[in-house]
Design an enzyme around this catalytic site. Structure first.
Site, PDB file in Angstrom:
ATOM      1  N   ARG A 231       0.680  -1.229  -0.022  1.00 22.20           N
ATOM      2  CA  ARG A 231       0.112  -0.045  -0.001  1.00 22.20           C
ATOM      3  C   ARG A 231       0.880   1.366  -0.036  1.00 22.20           C
ATOM      4  NH1 ARG A 231      -2.001  -3.459   3.719  1.00 22.20           N
ATOM      5  NH2 ARG A 231      -4.036  -4.427   3.278  1.00 22.20           N
ATOM      6  N   LYS A 255      -0.262  -1.922   7.355  1.00 21.85           N
ATOM      7  CA  LYS A 255      -1.334  -1.116   7.756  1.00 21.85           C
ATOM      8  C   LYS A 255      -2.307  -1.693   8.911  1.00 21.85           C
ATOM      9  CE  LYS A 255      -5.190   1.672   6.131  1.00 21.85           C
ATOM     10  NZ  LYS A 255      -6.091   1.649   4.841  1.00 21.85           N
ATOM     11  N   HIS A 331      -3.749   2.492  -5.245  1.00 16.86           N
ATOM     12  CA  HIS A 331      -4.318   1.228  -4.991  1.00 16.86           C
ATOM     13  C   HIS A 331      -4.477   0.520  -6.264  1.00 16.86           C
ATOM     14  CE1 HIS A 331      -5.597  -0.678  -1.335  1.00 16.86           C
ATOM     15  NE2 HIS A 331      -6.427  -1.221  -1.876  1.00 16.86           N
ATOM     16  N   ARG A 334      -1.709  -1.967  -6.673  1.00 16.10           N
ATOM     17  CA  ARG A 334      -1.741  -3.201  -5.730  1.00 16.10           C
ATOM     18  C   ARG A 334      -2.645  -4.191  -6.464  1.00 16.10           C
ATOM     19  NH1 ARG A 334      -1.356  -4.602  -0.318  1.00 16.10           N
ATOM     20  NH2 ARG A 334      -3.389  -5.834   0.477  1.00 16.10           N
ATOM     21  N   HIS A 358      -2.950 -10.272   3.737  1.00 15.19           N
ATOM     22  CA  HIS A 358      -4.507 -10.499   3.948  1.00 15.19           C
ATOM     23  C   HIS A 358      -4.470 -11.395   5.431  1.00 15.19           C
ATOM     24  CE1 HIS A 358      -6.319  -9.139   0.093  1.00 15.19           C
ATOM     25  NE2 HIS A 358      -5.809  -7.950   0.818  1.00 15.19           N
ATOM     26  N   TYR A 367     -10.010 -11.488  -5.553  1.00 13.89           N
ATOM     27  CA  TYR A 367      -9.045 -11.336  -6.679  1.00 13.89           C
ATOM     28  C   TYR A 367      -9.428 -12.387  -7.926  1.00 13.89           C
ATOM     29  CZ  TYR A 367      -6.817  -7.419  -4.220  1.00 13.89           C
ATOM     30  OH  TYR A 367      -6.282  -6.436  -3.756  1.00 13.89           O
TER      31      TYR A 367
END
Length: 416
Positions: A231, A255, A331, A334, A358, A367
């Site tokens: 990120r 994050k 983003h 990403r 994640h 995804y």
């Protein structure tokens, strides 16, 4: 019978610009100040507890802004914070859904594109409406805030942000302790989240965006973003000691959790990073690597280097988007990296989950849905192949012994 549920004209509610969120050096790192500049005590005490539970400064700032908006709403409807009920939360959600955000500066170039879809990226431009995710986050913040005060015995007796009952009973009643726990019952006034569609940036558009970068610093940041899936905030936090030149790794702090993780980057990204380091010189292990020039406000007004901020990075992309007529964000890089990795048969979904950071595999499974750009590209190839004329079968290749009339029928020829 007279109902205690107030009937308010939601469209007539106007929130005054009362109070503000301000950073501070102590704990909590951000606080909500009232009109006189003093801290709002219930919020300050809650945020202090919030920090003690291990939450990052960015989360504290986000919660502070949500609580400030709630305080402004309560002042507009003349209800004390500890007297709020689910009726006030319901009206607050209804107000957010129809309200428009007050921009910090007048719109200029973006006024004509607000809310429209970019023809190149097929992404929607942001408008002045609050998003569904904002409403859901606000409800979660309020429920956590009131849970804290109810536990202390100093707030309302019932949380004004209730959960929906599951099959006519309260959530988690008679739960089998031997079965895996799963949260049931959404917050009552939470809108349904829109289905996320993750898109990859086509290769030719990525090349065009990269070509717009004006410095080795910006080229290095974008090359790292599209090869590590980190990120923007994680990349901006990289320090001199977080770069492993030999193994082509960078260390980021995730994050939310702040957990440290090494991520592999492409050789090209490290080439641009090396060129950038040649310009700025050595960087200490505890110093940020991304620097920008800013003019001093005092002492002669000369230029000095300072750490690059998120707003400065956004400005880099904004200038490139204006030249290209696009609306890419960090983003998008990403998402592009994640989808590229998933198309590699040598990588598993678990590998991609680890790189993305994640906590749950179900988040990474988003995804797995087909990317619109790829579907459209394959269908275009299909349609192009349909339009190409079929090759004519040569008579010379036909074996002897077939009647002329039979061959005409077989090959679809017209006899003259």
């Amino acid at each position: 019978m007279v109902s205690d549920d107030p009937v308010r004209d939601i469209g007539e509610i106007r929130l005054a610009r009362w109070g503000r969120v301000a950073p501070r050096g102590g704990i909590p790192p951000f606080e909500v100040l009232d009109a006189d500049g003093g801290p709002v005590e219930p919020i300050r005490r809650f945020l202090r507890e919030f920090v003690a539970r291990g939450n990052a400064a960015g989360s504290v700032r986000s919660y502070a802004y949500d609580l400030l908006r709630w305080w402004r709403f309560l002042r507009a409807i003349e209800v004390e914070w500890d007297k709020a009920t689910s009726a006030e939360v319901r009206d607050f959600v209804l107000w957010i859904k129809q309200a428009r955000k007050t921009p910090s500066a007048p719109r200029q170039r973006s006024a004509m594109t607000a809310g429209t879809v970019n023809p190149v990226t097929r992404k929607r431009y942001q408008d002045d409406r609050y998003m569904v995710t904002t409403v859901r986050h606000s409800n979660a913040v309020l429920r956590t805030f009131y849970e804290y005060w109810i536990d202390l015995g100093e707030g309302p007796l019932v949380n004004p942000v209730p959960r929906e009952r599951v099959h006519g009973r309260r959530p988690y009643a008679h739960r089998n302790p031997l079965e895996p726990f799963r949260a049931q019952g959404r917050l009552r006034y939470n809108p349904r989240p829109p289905k996320r569609r993750v898109r990859a940036m086509p290769d030719e558009l990525w090349v065009a965006l990269f070509a717009q970068m004006q410095s080795n610093r910006d080229r290095a940041i974008l090359a790292l973003a599209i090869s590590t899936a980190a990120r923007a905030s994680e990349l901006l936090g990289v320090r001199g000691g977080d770069v492993d030149w030999g193994e082509h790794l960078i260390r980021v702090r995730r994050k939310g959790t702040g957990a440290e993780q090494w991520l592999p980057a492409s050789p090209d990204a490290f080439v641009w990073l090396r060129l950038y380091f040649e310009e700025i010189g050595p960087v200490a292990a505890n110093e940020p690597i991304w620097l920008t020039l800013r003019r001093r406000r005092r002492g002669g007004g000369g230029l000095r280097r300072q750490p690059m901020t998120y707003e400065a990075l956004r400005a880099v992309l904004r200038r490139a988007n204006e030249r290209l007529g696009t609306n890419w964000s960090m983003h998008d890089l990403r998402h592009t990296c994640a989808l590229r990795m998933l198309r590699d048969k040598n990588l598993t979904l678990r590998d991609v989950q680890v790189i993305l950071g994640h906590a749950h595999l179900t988040t990474t499974q988003v995804y797995l849905e087909e990317d619109d750009h790829e579907v459209i590209r394959r269908v275009h190839q299909h349609l192009t192949a349909k339009e190409e004329p079929a090759p004519q079968t040569s008579r010379a290749s036909m074996p002897d012994g077939y009647a002329e009339a039979d061959l005409a029928v077989l090959l679809g020829e017209t006899r003259t």
